[in-house]
Enzyme design. Structure first.
Site: not given
Lengths: 211, 258
Positions: B12, B131
């Site tokens: 990230d 997701d």
């Protein structure tokens, strides 16, 4: 003069290719200039995306003439990914046939597999006598493609030295790399294949001084 | 002689720095993604994902610079995701040196983005990241956005099928139910998705121990992705690959000598 020119025709992820050459201590330049591409000790033809679109880009920089003249003079050329595919006579994509550079007989077609693209590291069936895979014949290389040439056979092989053809398999066998005198090509990306890929680039650079 | 299953590490990135702790042996935490990318490449990772978690306009330029520096020093494939909403975003990232881009929310909002990118650069550059979690829909799985906080009435299997038709070249399947639990990947969902998925499938979410990875591949994944368990040093790439080898799964593996 540069040791190596990477042909700039708007296609290909060239940053890693340039650095992979530099890492092997050769000077390299990204260029679309006819004379620079002609005169460099080695010329790399990168390529990503569609066969037809790459061919258009190559025509604009007169790549066909550059490559023809280099090969006649025995000056090394290395095609990578679509830069290899365009060396064949033609490519089929979505039912449309496009003309290639035609250095080699044969067509580029979709791989017959239930899962595509063929994406990731795969091993190579290396032909005997390879310089390209010297010391790295057991290694794996990174592929990212759905199309490939399956066959390369010169119609009259009596007059020429047969090329070394290396295969890989993703449900069916296809051509992973070719060594044909001064013309080498890889369907995989040596610049994305870790230390083994850098060694392959180095093996190619070593031929620049021989020729 | 077969395609190896991939082990992928995801970082990230925010404003050019790695967020969440990354903890490599003998490595000072300076937060530069390039340094971690190099370490992962050295450790034998098969692919890296940079996820731009801020994805603002200013941040985009920083990300491109990070990608450029990575491509110059790291010779493994790189996928970049986060905030990609146009063909021109993709062009800039590919030119910077990444090999693939992943789209998530922006593709849910505008599915044609997938076909636009695929037509311009080829399916092989576009990974659809989703997701998903259990929910009320035909397949029993629904799509979420905003890191799982917003649940849509979009069936996961339907969306995956549609995205592949539009030209998505890979599916990154993240399980919101499994994510963060460290109890292993969502194998049931993986099996279901594999049945309709004709492109490579990446399993994501839930890895907690070395033995979690092989079952995900046996359930149909072509690649396994993890973030925090790799960053924390709890699991190494080498251990995962060694375990996959023991399970007779084809991988690119050369034992770490040090």
């Amino acid at each position: 003069m540069n040791d190596v020119v990477v042909l700039d025709y708007g296609f290909g992820n060239v940053r890693s290719v340039l650095r992979a050459v530099e890492k092997n201590k050769a000077s390299v330049k990204l260029s679309a200039d006819f004379n620079e591409a002609l005169e460099a000790k080695g010329l790399i033809i990168p390529g990503v995306g569609a066969f037809a679109a790459c061919m258009k880009g190559l025509e604009q920089v007169r790549a066909n003439e550059i490559i023809d003249r280099r090969l006649v003079a025995n000056k090394p050329v290395l095609g990578i990914c679509v830069g290899m595919q365009v060396m064949f006579e033609s490519g089929w994509e979505h039912g449309i046939k496009s003309e290639g550079l035609g250095q080699w007989p044969g067509i580029v077609d979709q791989i017959n597999a239930p899962v595509l693209p063929h994406m990731g590291f795969n091993s190579i069936e290396v032909a005997i006598g390879s310089k390209m895979f010297s010391e790295i014949a057991q290694e794996q290389f990174y592929f990212l493609h759905s199309f490939a040439a399956k066959k390369l056979e010169f119609r009259d092989s009596s007059k020429i030295i047969n090329p070394l053809i290396h295969y890989a398999t993703h449900f069916e066998q296809f051509i992973a790399a070719v060594e044909n005198g001064p013309l080498w090509a890889t369907q995989f990306h040596p610049e994305k294949s870790g230390p083994a890929g850098l060694k392959l680039i180095n093996n190619w650079l070593e031929t620049l001084d021989e020729k | 002689m077969t395609l190896s299953k991939r082990v992928i590490a995801c970082l990230d990135v925010k404003n050019g720095k790695v967020v969440k702790g990354v903890n490599f042996e003998n490595l000072v935490q300076i937060g530069d993604p390039v340094v971690f990318a190099e370490a992962y490449a050295g450790a034998g990772v098969d692919e890296l994902v940079f996820l731009d978690v801020a994805a603002s306009v200013e941040n985009r330029k920083t990300m491109i610079e990070v990608v450029e520096r990575t491509a110059e020093n790291v010779f493994v494939p790189l996928c970049v995701g986060g905030g990609i909403s146009s063909v021109s975003d993709v062009l800039l990232l590919l030119k910077a040196g990444c090999d693939k881009v992943s789209v998530n929310t922006s593709a849910v909002k505008n599915p044609l983005l997938i076909s636009q990118i695929a037509e311009k650069f080829g399916s092989q550059v576009i990974t659809l990241s989703i997701d998903a979690k259990k929910g009320n829909s035909e397949s029993g799985y629904v799509i979420t956005t905003h890191g799982g906080n917003k649940t849509l009435e979009l069936d996961a299997i339907k969306w995956i099928t549609q995205a592949i038709e539009l030209g998505a070249g890979e599916i990154l399947l993240n399980s919101i139910d499994a994510d963060g639990t460290k109890h292993g990947f969502d194998l049931e969902m993986l099996r279901l998705v594999r049945e309709v998925c004709t492109v490579p499938l990446i399993a994501s979410g839930g890895a907690g121990q070395v033995s979690d990875f092989a079952p995900a591949i046996m359930a149909g994944a072509d690649a396994v992705l993890a973030a925090s368990v790799f960053h924390s040093g709890q699991i190494t790439i080498d251990e995962v690959k060694k375990d996959l080898v023991l399970n007779k799964i084809p991988v690119r593996y050369s034992p770490q000598t040090n």
